[in-house]
Design a protein around this motif. Sequence first.
Motif, PDB file in Angstrom:
ATOM      1  N   MET A   9       0.871  -1.159   0.000  1.00 22.39           N
ATOM      2  CA  MET A   9       0.000   0.000   0.000  1.00 22.39           C
ATOM      3  C   MET A   9       0.919   1.222   0.000  1.00 22.39           C
ATOM      4  O   MET A   9       1.754   1.382   0.891  1.00 22.39           O
ATOM      5  CB  MET A   9      -0.892   0.037   1.234  1.00 22.39           C
ATOM      6  CG  MET A   9      -1.943   1.135   1.128  1.00 22.39           C
ATOM      7  SD  MET A   9      -2.661   1.567   2.697  1.00 22.39           S
ATOM      8  CE  MET A   9      -1.526   2.812   3.236  1.00 22.39           C
ATOM      9  N   VAL A  10       0.788   2.046  -0.999  1.00 20.68           N
ATOM     10  CA  VAL A  10       1.654   3.210  -1.159  1.00 20.68           C
ATOM     11  C   VAL A  10       0.932   4.441  -0.638  1.00 20.68           C
ATOM     12  O   VAL A  10      -0.222   4.690  -1.009  1.00 20.68           O
ATOM     13  CB  VAL A  10       2.043   3.391  -2.640  1.00 20.68           C
ATOM     14  CG1 VAL A  10       2.879   4.637  -2.830  1.00 20.68           C
ATOM     15  CG2 VAL A  10       2.776   2.166  -3.149  1.00 20.68           C
ATOM     16  N   MET A  11       1.603   5.187   0.215  1.00 14.86           N
ATOM     17  CA  MET A  11       1.063   6.469   0.663  1.00 14.86           C
ATOM     18  C   MET A  11       1.393   7.496  -0.411  1.00 14.86           C
ATOM     19  O   MET A  11       2.567   7.749  -0.697  1.00 14.86           O
ATOM     20  CB  MET A  11       1.682   6.875   2.004  1.00 14.86           C
ATOM     21  CG  MET A  11       1.248   5.992   3.156  1.00 14.86           C
ATOM     22  SD  MET A  11       1.972   6.477   4.727  1.00 14.86           S
ATOM     23  CE  MET A  11       1.222   8.076   4.981  1.00 14.86           C
ATOM     24  N   ASP A  12       0.366   8.064  -1.014  1.00 16.61           N
ATOM     25  CA  ASP A  12       0.571   8.986  -2.129  1.00 16.61           C
ATOM     26  C   ASP A  12       1.193  10.307  -1.680  1.00 16.61           C
ATOM     27  O   ASP A  12       2.069  10.838  -2.349  1.00 16.61           O
ATOM     28  CB  ASP A  12      -0.747   9.254  -2.844  1.00 16.61           C
ATOM     29  CG  ASP A  12      -1.297   7.994  -3.502  1.00 16.61           C
ATOM     30  OD1 ASP A  12      -0.495   7.133  -3.894  1.00 16.61           O
ATOM     31  OD2 ASP A  12      -2.532   7.878  -3.601  1.00 16.61           O
ATOM     32  N   ARG A  13       0.713  10.817  -0.568  1.00 16.35           N
ATOM     33  CA  ARG A  13       1.221  12.101  -0.081  1.00 16.35           C
ATOM     34  C   ARG A  13       2.391  11.872   0.863  1.00 16.35           C
ATOM     35  O   ARG A  13       2.379  10.940   1.671  1.00 16.35           O
ATOM     36  CB  ARG A  13       0.106  12.859   0.636  1.00 16.35           C
ATOM     37  CG  ARG A  13      -1.010  13.253  -0.299  1.00 16.35           C
ATOM     38  CD  ARG A  13      -2.059  14.141   0.335  1.00 16.35           C
ATOM     39  NE  ARG A  13      -1.881  14.388   1.749  1.00 16.35           N
ATOM     40  CZ  ARG A  13      -2.846  14.345   2.644  1.00 16.35           C
ATOM     41  NH1 ARG A  13      -4.071  14.048   2.274  1.00 16.35           N
ATOM     42  NH2 ARG A  13      -2.609  14.595   3.906  1.00 16.35           N
ATOM     43  N   PRO A  14       3.387  12.738   0.801  1.00 14.35           N
ATOM     44  CA  PRO A  14       4.538  12.557   1.702  1.00 14.35           C
ATOM     45  C   PRO A  14       4.214  13.020   3.118  1.00 14.35           C
ATOM     46  O   PRO A  14       3.281  13.788   3.348  1.00 14.35           O
ATOM     47  CB  PRO A  14       5.606  13.452   1.076  1.00 14.35           C
ATOM     48  CG  PRO A  14       4.826  14.536   0.413  1.00 14.35           C
ATOM     49  CD  PRO A  14       3.576  13.856  -0.115  1.00 14.35           C
ATOM     50  N   LEU A  15       5.009  12.543   4.048  1.00 13.47           N
ATOM     51  CA  LEU A  15       4.957  13.032   5.422  1.00 13.47           C
ATOM     52  C   LEU A  15       6.018  14.123   5.536  1.00 13.47           C
ATOM     53  O   LEU A  15       7.188  13.885   5.251  1.00 13.47           O
ATOM     54  CB  LEU A  15       5.263  11.903   6.405  1.00 13.47           C
ATOM     55  CG  LEU A  15       4.343  10.693   6.359  1.00 13.47           C
ATOM     56  CD1 LEU A  15       4.880   9.592   7.256  1.00 13.47           C
ATOM     57  CD2 LEU A  15       2.951  11.084   6.766  1.00 13.47           C
ATOM     58  N   VAL A  16       5.616  15.313   5.912  1.00 13.31           N
ATOM     59  CA  VAL A  16       6.533  16.440   6.042  1.00 13.31           C
ATOM     60  C   VAL A  16       6.378  17.007   7.444  1.00 13.31           C
ATOM     61  O   VAL A  16       5.261  17.322   7.873  1.00 13.31           O
ATOM     62  CB  VAL A  16       6.253  17.539   4.993  1.00 13.31           C
ATOM     63  CG1 VAL A  16       7.225  18.696   5.156  1.00 13.31           C
ATOM     64  CG2 VAL A  16       6.316  16.975   3.588  1.00 13.31           C
TER      65      VAL A  16
END
Length: 165
Positions: free
Chosen positions: A66-73
């Motif tokens: 499962m790919v997280m589309d948005r990055p964690l910033v």
Amino acid sequence: MAENNEVAAPPKKGKLKTILLLVIVLLLAVGLSVAGTLWFLSDSSGEMVDDAAAEVEETFVPSGYMVMDRPLVTTVRHPGRQRYIQVYLAFESTQEPALAAASKHLPLLRNALISELGQSEFMELQTLEGREALPDRLLAVVNESLAAEGEPILDRVLLRNFVVQ
């Protein structure tokens, strides 16, 4: 006219014998090689050892992602200047329900992951050991959050992209 004064070479005898002898020696060598191989592969009772049958058959279960589309910033701790981290993640599991649970609880997981990343030290993330330990720390946080919700846990957290500045 000129006469041919050359002496005729005597006829060659035994060429067939030499070829036959070489073929017999070659067959004997191949036979001894096969017999030696069979002797080494057999156990003391004389039965052949089959490594594949002796091992427990394990079935291959492919991993799902499962790919997280948005990055964690988020910001990281560092005395002086403010430093940031940006991480793109993917989750890996051999169980489809675990990936479905991660997708279902994604806002909770993002919150826990951002909190964990915010506790990181900038200088620690600059080292090889710090970068290698980060996925394990993030996996522990994710699995703790999923376990609190009564969901199955994930196998790994994968870093797709990792930037600190």
